[in-house]
Design an enzyme around this catalytic site. Structure first.
Site, short mmCIF file in Angstrom:
data_model
loop_
_atom_site.label_atom_id
_atom_site.label_comp_id
_atom_site.label_asym_id
_atom_site.label_seq_id
_atom_site.Cartn_x
_atom_site.Cartn_y
_atom_site.Cartn_z
N GLY A 235 18.12 -20.68 2.73
CA GLY A 235 18.74 -20.95 4.03
C GLY A 235 19.01 -19.65 4.74
O GLY A 235 18.76 -18.55 4.23
N PHE A 239 24.48 -13.91 9.62
CA PHE A 239 24.47 -12.56 9.06
C PHE A 239 23.22 -12.25 8.26
O PHE A 239 22.96 -11.09 7.98
CB PHE A 239 25.69 -12.34 8.16
CG PHE A 239 26.98 -12.28 8.92
CD1 PHE A 239 27.16 -11.35 9.91
CD2 PHE A 239 28.01 -13.16 8.64
CE1 PHE A 239 28.34 -11.28 10.61
CE2 PHE A 239 29.20 -13.10 9.33
CZ PHE A 239 29.37 -12.16 10.32
N LYS A 263 21.38 -12.58 -0.95
CA LYS A 263 21.72 -12.60 0.47
C LYS A 263 21.26 -11.30 1.11
O LYS A 263 21.78 -10.23 0.80
CB LYS A 263 23.23 -12.79 0.68
CG LYS A 263 23.64 -12.92 2.14
CD LYS A 263 25.12 -13.25 2.25
CE LYS A 263 25.54 -13.47 3.70
NZ LYS A 263 26.97 -13.82 3.82
N ASP A 361 36.07 -19.98 7.60
CA ASP A 361 34.91 -20.83 7.90
C ASP A 361 34.71 -21.88 6.81
O ASP A 361 33.61 -22.07 6.30
CB ASP A 361 33.65 -19.97 8.05
CG ASP A 361 32.56 -20.67 8.86
OD1 ASP A 361 32.89 -21.66 9.55
OD2 ASP A 361 31.39 -20.25 8.80
#
Length: 563
Positions: A235, A239, A263, A361
């Site tokens: 995904g 950022f 990431k 978040d």
């Protein structure tokens, strides 16, 4: 050309601009196209065009040359092709802008009468001008110049004049090419040195962080992700992008074979932006150690791009299991445990860890599920710490549907704003509906309001996911009501009336009765009684953008500037 910055094509008709002053070496003025009567403007769908006069520092030379300034209308439209034609027979100058590889547009956006040949003496100098040299180097992809058919007096002394016009242009092109090549070599060499320096600084910063895991070599990550191939992508968010990989064992480093999520920070074209995003997240996540927080296992850095390596959560994100029609229905026992796991993780960052951490978040797509469907909080990309002497931080971040009403008014994050988002997730887990959903029967499509309406009508259990009601053996009406009431209490419009996470955990673990929730949704009052901006404190922590750890099927994040 490409980019969004203006670039001018300049023709100096008599003398090179550094020769225009007798009092020292000077270049062209900073504004080579002043708004005077000599300026002609026009535009089309691709760019704005301006033809102007280059001013001289000497009064006796009012117009030293001409410039054509191109300002793209949209930085995202890609490369532009620009044609500048001069017709000496008609003293006519025309400029056209269009798409590369396509025929020149018939309707020129800018054209004007201009007698160039009157000014040309023995030579003419051409080139490009912008506020920064890097703009010229970066925005000019290719260019060529053809000079032909200029009327030349046949007096025997000017036979070589056309060649003297063409030859400096050709040599100039070669010189520009060589200069660009040299500049690019210097640029990449300096950038490589800067990357090495950044890596050294980053390594020192990481070593100073308590509990920081070892750095892994970038080559291992590249190989494990098949050079970050799209088939390995889990995904992407604001950022960066997350990839799945399998890291081999490294006995020397004490590492066994591990399934990991990488990431890759790619939010900004500016290296410093990625670097800042990376340090802000890692400075928080590396010290969090809890069974309901996604653990960080390593990190890497290469070519200005930092990477964080997390333990892979095989069952992905919660939203995929709640809202995707192709996945099996989450059974009630798993849903209840997921709510408890989220509460435990949020209780840890709010009350057990010092200084307290605000996630900012909380949403279903940032709740990840391990191989046994135990939930863990992920994506601390916009999280921030709260000093002991404060209870809020400035800056607005979050996702539509999860943002507390007072947060939208004050732009200050608190524990209560996290609790509001947690309450929305609880309602999503029980109802199987998204925070903002589309339902033809209800015009608003706001989950919180829908559950409040059912509570007022005495039909609270009608909010339970219909797929659960049809499942065999579902007999958890009391537990479902307990969590629905907790979700309503956490989404109370007024923050002072919401439970804290310690109280929420007690309700979930059945150490306390369900909260007493009024039948009618309370009205949101702003500002609350006794409120003053100073009571929430100030913070220099930056505002932020929102991101998903893996992927999201929920509403996309919102970006709001800090106040």
């Amino acid at each position: 050309m490409d980019g969004s910055s203006p670039v001018a094509f300049v023709v100096f008709l008599d003398r090179f601009p550094t020769m225009l002053s007798d009092h020292g070496l000077r270049g062209p003025p900073s504004n080579i196209s002043p708004a005077t009567n000599d300026t002609t403007n026009g535009s089309n769908s691709f760019a704005a065009v301006e033809i102007g006069t280059v001013r001289s520092y000497l009064a006796e030379i009012p117009g030293a040359g001409l410039n054509v300034t191109i300002t793209p209308n949209n930085s995202n439209q890609g490369v532009l092709a620009v044609w500048i034609d001069y017709y000496p027979r008609f003293n006519y100058l025309a400029v056209s802008v269009g798409a590369p590889g396509q025929p020149k547009l018939l309707n020129d956006p800018v054209a004007r009468n201009q007698n160039v040949t009157l000014h040309i003496n023995q030579t003419a100098f051409v080139g490009f001008f912008a506020d920064k040299v890097s703009t010229v180097l970066g925005n000019i992809r290719d260019w060529n110049l053809t000079v032909e058919g200029l009327p030349v007096p046949d007096d025997g002394k000017n036979k070589g004049k056309p060649w003297k016009v063409i030859l400096p242009s050709v040599l100039g092109s070669v010189g520009v090419t060589a200069a660009i090549g040299a500049a690019l070599a210097v640029y990449f060499n300096s950038k490589y040195r800067r990357w090495r320096k950044d890596l050294e600084q980053l390594a020192k910063s990481m070593e100073n962080l308590p509990g920081m895991p070892r750095r892994i070599h970038f080559a291992e990550i590249k190989k494990a992700t098949n050079n970050f191939h799209s088939t390995m992508q889990l995904g992407s968010g604001a950022f960066g992008t997350v990839y799945r990989c399998r890291l081999p064992a490294a006995p020397g480093a004490g590492r066994q074979v591990v399934e990991a999520a990488v990431k890759k920070f790619t939010r900004s074209n500016d290296d410093s932006g990625r670097y800042t995003d990376f340090l802000e997240e890692v400075s928080i996540i590396n010290r969090l150690c809890h069974r309901n927080i996604v653990p960080l296992i390593s990190w890497a850095y290469h070519g200005g791009v930092p990477l964080l390596i997390f333990e892979l959560m095989p069952n992905g994100s919660l939203d995929h299991h709640l809202f995707c029609q192709t996945t099996p229905v989450l059974q009630w026992e798993k849903r209840y445990d997921i709510v408890k796991d989220i509460a435990m993780g949020l209780h840890y960052v709010h009350h057990e860890y010092e200084p307290a951490v605000l996630h900012r978040d909380i949403k279903a797509s940032n709740v990840l599920l391990d191989s046994t469907f135990r939930a863990r909080l992920g994506d601390f990309g916009i999280a921030c710490t709260v000093p002991l002497y404060r209870n809020s931080v400035s800056g607005f971040g979050g996702t539509h549907g999860y943002i507390a009403p007072e947060y939208a008014c004050s732009y200050k994050a608190t524990r209560e704003t996290d609790i509001y988002a947690f309450g929305v997730v609880v309602l999503e887990v029980i109802t199987g509906k998204q925070a903002l959903y589309r339902d033809g029967q209800y015009s608003d499509g706001i989950l919180v309001d829908r559950v409040w309406q059912l509570h007022w009508a005495g039909k609270l259990l009608d909010a339970v996911d219909s797929s659960l009601l049809t499942a065999m053996g579902f007999n958890a009406g009391d537990d479902a009501k307990r969590l629905l009431l907790l979700g309503l209490a956490c989404t109370n419009p007024n923050p002072s009336d919401r439970p804290n996470m310690a109280e929420a955990v007690q309700v979930i673990t059945k150490l306390a009765p369900p909260p007493d929730v009024p039948l009618v949704k309370p009205k949101f009052v702003w500002p609350p009684q006794g409120w003053h901006p100073a009571t929430l404190g100030q913070s220099s922590l930056p505002s932020t953008e929102m991101s998903n750890f893996y992927s999201s099927t929920t509403s996309s994040p919102t970006i709001v500037n800090q106040v």
